[in-house]
Design a protein around this motif. Sequence first.
Motif: not given
Length: 175
Positions: A52, A56, A62, A64, A95, A132, A161, A163, A165
Amino acid sequence: MNTQKIPIVAFVFIMTVLAAACSQGPDRPEEIGRFPINDMEGIITRSGVQIDREITSDGNGSLLVTANEPVTVKLYETGDIHLENAQLIYRAQLRTENVEGQVYLEMWCSFPGKGEFFSRALQSPLSGTMEWSTQETPFLLQKGENPDNVKMNLVINGKGKVWIDDIRLVMAPLR
Ligand SMILES: [Ca+2]
């Protein structure tokens, strides 16, 4: 009778102190690995994941993960590392969006002749929708416990979902 025990106790104590003094452990936290996640290179799981570029934490993309069912996403492996008598900390930015269930980091350390052992960040699992935040899980490597591989995973024990990073591996002194 008790006088015979004193030298033995003193000897054991001295050997313990010597062992600690000769150890290779770090005296302060130090970053030993960094995985910025700016592309798919090195990422093991390729299903249900994508880079993604918009959302980020470090500005360069990042990963996903879209989970429709519980999944363990395999991210990176280090291969052989030389570290013992230390904490090995797996740290990342996470996240979430509309997650039902728990999300947490998982690290596996492999030891020659002993097998694999895990550390999971179950003290602070994420759920629901969260901006985040820094998550981490430590593995306590005693003297003589020197891993020949370290695996970094992301566990979604539900769906939604997530994320991830800016992954870092940090060594720190044992407490
Ligand atoms: Ca990144």
